[in-house]
Design a protein around this motif. Structure first.
Motif, PDB file in Angstrom:
ATOM      1  N   PRO A  34      31.523  42.105  -2.724  1.00 16.02           N
ATOM      2  CA  PRO A  34      30.269  41.349  -2.743  1.00 16.02           C
ATOM      3  C   PRO A  34      29.083  42.424  -3.168  1.00 16.02           C
ATOM      4  O   PRO A  34      28.339  41.878  -4.123  1.00 16.02           O
ATOM      5  N   GLN A  35      29.478  43.756  -3.458  1.00 16.78           N
ATOM      6  CA  GLN A  35      28.547  44.627  -3.993  1.00 16.78           C
ATOM      7  C   GLN A  35      28.333  44.259  -5.876  1.00 16.78           C
ATOM      8  O   GLN A  35      27.339  44.797  -6.348  1.00 16.78           O
ATOM      9  N   ALA A  36      29.202  43.531  -6.307  1.00 14.96           N
ATOM     10  CA  ALA A  36      29.510  43.359  -7.650  1.00 14.96           C
ATOM     11  C   ALA A  36      28.152  42.150  -7.863  1.00 14.96           C
ATOM     12  O   ALA A  36      27.880  42.163  -9.080  1.00 14.96           O
ATOM     13  N   PHE A  37      28.083  41.452  -7.150  1.00 11.89           N
ATOM     14  CA  PHE A  37      27.175  40.285  -7.037  1.00 11.89           C
ATOM     15  C   PHE A  37      25.817  40.443  -6.170  1.00 11.89           C
ATOM     16  O   PHE A  37      24.732  39.796  -6.952  1.00 11.89           O
ATOM     17  N   SER A  38      25.641  41.361  -5.269  1.00 10.86           N
ATOM     18  CA  SER A  38      24.528  41.323  -4.566  1.00 10.86           C
ATOM     19  C   SER A  38      24.157  42.854  -4.586  1.00 10.86           C
ATOM     20  O   SER A  38      24.546  43.583  -4.439  1.00 10.86           O
ATOM     21  N   SER A  39      22.900  42.691  -4.980  1.00 16.71           N
ATOM     22  CA  SER A  39      21.998  43.947  -5.307  1.00 16.71           C
ATOM     23  C   SER A  39      21.774  44.658  -4.065  1.00 16.71           C
ATOM     24  O   SER A  39      21.665  45.821  -3.910  1.00 16.71           O
ATOM     25  N   THR A  40      21.464  43.921  -2.870  1.00 19.04           N
ATOM     26  CA  THR A  40      21.401  44.377  -1.476  1.00 19.04           C
ATOM     27  C   THR A  40      22.695  45.332  -0.827  1.00 19.04           C
ATOM     28  O   THR A  40      22.687  46.557  -0.442  1.00 19.04           O
ATOM     29  N   VAL A  41      23.632  44.619  -1.106  1.00 24.08           N
ATOM     30  CA  VAL A  41      24.974  45.241  -0.696  1.00 24.08           C
ATOM     31  C   VAL A  41      25.335  46.365  -1.613  1.00 24.08           C
ATOM     32  O   VAL A  41      25.697  47.441  -1.106  1.00 24.08           O
ATOM     33  N   TRP A  42      24.896  46.389  -2.641  1.00 18.51           N
ATOM     34  CA  TRP A  42      25.126  47.471  -3.822  1.00 18.51           C
ATOM     35  C   TRP A  42      24.445  48.503  -3.335  1.00 18.51           C
ATOM     36  O   TRP A  42      24.915  49.930  -3.160  1.00 18.51           O
ATOM     37  N   ASN A  43      23.173  48.338  -2.986  1.00 14.75           N
ATOM     38  CA  ASN A  43      21.988  49.383  -2.802  1.00 14.75           C
ATOM     39  C   ASN A  43      22.596  50.216  -1.332  1.00 14.75           C
ATOM     40  O   ASN A  43      22.612  51.355  -1.478  1.00 14.75           O
ATOM     41  N   VAL A  44      22.845  49.362  -0.488  1.00 14.87           N
ATOM     42  CA  VAL A  44      23.206  49.874   0.993  1.00 14.87           C
ATOM     43  C   VAL A  44      24.651  50.804   0.598  1.00 14.87           C
ATOM     44  O   VAL A  44      24.838  51.905   1.320  1.00 14.87           O
ATOM     45  N   LEU A  45      25.705  50.306  -0.027  1.00 14.18           N
ATOM     46  CA  LEU A  45      26.821  51.105  -0.287  1.00 14.18           C
ATOM     47  C   LEU A  45      26.887  52.172  -0.958  1.00 14.18           C
ATOM     48  O   LEU A  45      27.337  53.271  -0.777  1.00 14.18           O
ATOM     49  N   SER A  46      25.759  52.080  -2.109  1.00 12.76           N
ATOM     50  CA  SER A  46      25.508  53.337  -2.994  1.00 12.76           C
ATOM     51  C   SER A  46      24.947  54.435  -2.029  1.00 12.76           C
ATOM     52  O   SER A  46      24.988  55.545  -2.430  1.00 12.76           O
ATOM     53  N   ILE A  47      24.130  54.257  -1.160  1.00 13.72           N
ATOM     54  CA  ILE A  47      23.426  55.178  -0.404  1.00 13.72           C
ATOM     55  C   ILE A  47      24.438  55.699   0.637  1.00 13.72           C
ATOM     56  O   ILE A  47      24.663  56.961   0.473  1.00 13.72           O
ATOM     57  N   LEU A  48      25.118  54.961   1.173  1.00  7.82           N
ATOM     58  CA  LEU A  48      26.171  55.380   2.282  1.00  7.82           C
ATOM     59  C   LEU A  48      27.303  56.202   1.674  1.00  7.82           C
ATOM     60  O   LEU A  48      27.805  56.933   2.425  1.00  7.82           O
ATOM     61  N   GLN A  49      27.879  55.797   0.576  1.00  6.15           N
ATOM     62  CA  GLN A  49      28.893  56.596   0.001  1.00  6.15           C
ATOM     63  C   GLN A  49      28.535  58.151   0.039  1.00  6.15           C
ATOM     64  O   GLN A  49      29.499  58.919   0.035  1.00  6.15           O
ATOM     65  N   GLU A  50      27.358  58.527  -0.214  1.00  8.37           N
ATOM     66  CA  GLU A  50      26.860  59.906  -0.305  1.00  8.37           C
ATOM     67  C   GLU A  50      26.947  60.525   1.073  1.00  8.37           C
ATOM     68  O   GLU A  50      27.244  61.695   1.161  1.00  8.37           O
ATOM     69  N   HIS A  51      26.798  59.775   1.975  1.00 10.71           N
ATOM     70  CA  HIS A  51      26.897  60.256   3.509  1.00 10.71           C
ATOM     71  C   HIS A  51      28.314  60.830   3.791  1.00 10.71           C
ATOM     72  O   HIS A  51      28.607  61.712   4.356  1.00 10.71           O
ATOM     73  N   PHE A  52      29.179  60.142   3.301  1.00 13.93           N
ATOM     74  CA  PHE A  52      30.789  59.993   3.742  1.00 13.93           C
ATOM     75  C   PHE A  52      31.639  61.073   2.677  1.00 13.93           C
ATOM     76  O   PHE A  52      32.541  61.330   2.706  1.00 13.93           O
TER      77      PHE A  52
END
Length: 541
Positions: free
Chosen positions: A201-219
């Motif tokens: 869904p991150q390929a189509f939803s800018s909100t999901v993209w934003n959330v995942l792109s932020i979280l990936q840095e935490h992990f």
């Protein structure tokens, strides 16, 4: 006596030997061809240089600021945990340090459990259920209405972006036709009792993209997501376990979940996902719950699970995932082959021949024999294995893992301010038959920093130093090849300086390069690649 500093370029060129002080650079004889088979190239010596004191001060100041921001986060996370997602993301856009931003967002995801408690008590150990009695907690992340808009607006392909599934009478089936998933056909599948799984869904939803792109840095690992839409009274998937750490975020409706312990020690934190299980193979659940909108369920990889929809309501949830192929074993898979090649080049004990008669007492067919030669043989193997660790190029292997991670990553979603002060906000355009506003320039007094803490990393292949980065990645997993640019020897210290200075802005003139033109040329390169932005939008020259 002043301690001499080995330049960053020399460090990366000599990365293979960073973990093996007993091995001298001059004695390394492994050929480039051999090392390349393991993805690790031989080191190349370069002269030592001194690091500028100014660089040390900036780095220390950045570290102090990060500690202060983290302390503030601990104080404030409880105050902001109940805020709506759109307001939270707006607040996070004002946080200057992307590492702190990621930590805050994860704390919101698992509220009210403190992040430290979660990683201490639950991570990779046991499931966690968070019941909130707040159906709007995750509102704005994704919805069925948005899914419908995506089907109408975008090129969603069966098997690539969307799976149609069912699980009836103990049988799991996939019903994907070829081609584009058009709304009429998709909703017809749904009405007939099939579940819909959107794979990215991150390929189509800018909100999901934003959330995942932020979280990936935490992990420090890829953040992935799947969306699941299930009709009332149905189940889309058989019981199984996954190879990821799963956070089930319930967005709409309700879903009945059952979670089971791993069946054996061999299935604790597995390397790959399981096949489908029958109910007779999995025993009794350790957790049985109905998730409602706003609830969260976490379970580690290896925990068997299944979810079915209640008869009176549909279910929409997103599973956010981390830590696929991110174990110690995955790192050692890169370390050991390279260490063995180094050991065979450097130590004659690894090149000595096997006993001429070893086949007569070793091997499975001889494993029950009581033969003293077996004990001697195994003792020799044990000694060589211990010795092998002294050749382990751990830092170089970590850099290999980092390259894989950067390839997996989503590109950063820039805030409005970041866009305005990056290459994306440059005023250059085509107008009246010519390119205009091309005069913006970076100067020595221009203040710059990376757009994200984890946007780029220096790595060596032995022949050169490369900067791998995420800014040009696709939102579709591995749609593009890994992105990198070669860094000149005279730029490597400055690149490392920029990485460690984050989140501080530093002037281009303070970059530790000998020549002023080298400082500007590096900054221009990074700006054009979208890796840095300026403290203020660039002005016309």
């Amino acid at each position: 006596m002043e301690r001499k500093h080995l330049s960053a370029f020399a460090l990366y060129q000599n990365a293979l030997l960073a973990s093996t002080p007993e091995v001298k650079t001059s004695s390394v004889k492994i050929t480039a061809k051999k090392r390349k088979e393991n993805g690790i190239q031989p080191p190349k010596s370069i002269k030592k240089t001194k690091r500028k004191q100014m660089g040390k001060q900036v780095i220390k100041a950045a570290q102090r600021e990060e500690r202060v921001e983290r302390l503030a986060e601990e104080v404030q996370c409880g105050e902001r945990s109940g805020v709506a997602l759109d307001a939270l993301l707006s607040d996070l856009a004002k946080v200057s340090n992307s590492r702190v931003r990621a930590s805050k967002l994860f704390q919101w995801l698992i509220h009210p459990i403190p992040s430290k408690s979660f990683f201490r008590d639950a991570w990779e150990k046991k499931p966690v259920l968070i019941k909130r009695q707040n159906p709007d907690y995750y509102t704005g992340l994704f919805s069925t209405a948005e899914f419908d808009r995506i089907l109408r607006r975008d090129d969603v392909q069966y098997g690539v972006n969307l799976d149609v599934t069912s699980y009836r009478n103990g049988k799991r089936e996939t019903h994907n036709p070829p081609g584009r998933a058009l709304p009429f056909t998709v909703w017809d599948f749904y009405e007939s009792g099939c579940s819909l799984r959107m794979l990215n869904p991150q390929a189509f939803s800018s909100t999901v993209w934003n959330v995942l792109s932020i979280l990936q840095e935490h992990f420090g690992s890829m953040a992935g997501a799947n969306m699941y839409l299930t009709p009332p009274g149905t189940q889309g998937f058989a019981p199984h376990y996954d190879d990821i750490e799963a956070f089930v975020v319930q967005l709409e409706g309700k879903k009945h979940w059952r979670v089971y312990n791993p069946r054996s020690e061999n299935e604790v934190l597995p390397v790959v996902s399981s096949p489908n299980f029958s109910h007779s193979e999995i025993g009794k659940p350790i957790l049985e719950v109905v998730l409602e909108a706003g609830d969260l369920l976490y379970f580690p990889r290896g925990f068997i699970h299944q979810g079915d929809c209640l008869s009176d309501v549909h279910s929409l949830h997103i599973t956010v995932s981390f830590y696929q192929r991110n174990s110690w074993g995955n790192l050692l898979a890169k370390v050991v082959p390279a260490a063995l090649e180094m050991a065979m080049e450097e130590d004659v004990d690894f090149r000595r021949g096997l006993p001429v008669d070893y086949l007569t007492y070793m091997g499975v067919q001889n494993s029950d024999k009581e033969d003293p030669r077996r004990a001697q043989f195994l003792s020799r193997i044990e000694g060589l294995m211990k010795k092998l660790s002294t050749f382990a190029p751990v830092d170089a292997a970590v850099d290999q893992k980092a390259r894989d991670y950067l390839h997996d990553c989503l590109p950063p979603m820039l805030t409005a301010e970041e866009r305005a002060s990056s290459v994306q906000g440059a005023p250059s355009r085509w107008e009246n038959g010519e390119a205009v506003d091309m005069g913006v320039a970076i100067r020595g007094q221009t203040r710059v920093r990376l757009v994200r803490s984890g946007v780029a990393r220096l790595c060596s292949d032995g022949e050169a130093v490369w900067l791998y980065y995420t800014a040009d990645n696709s939102r579709v997993y591995h749609k593009e090849e890994p992105k990198s640019v070669e860094i000149k020897a005279e730029h490597t210290d400055a690149m490392e300086f920029l990485i460690h200075a984050y989140p501080k802005f530093v002037t281009v003139g303070s970059l530790p390069c000998k020549l002023a033109e080298d400082k500007v040329s590096l900054a221009e390169l990074l700006f054009k690649r979208g890796l840095i932005h300026t403290a203020e939008p660039l002005q016309q020259s």
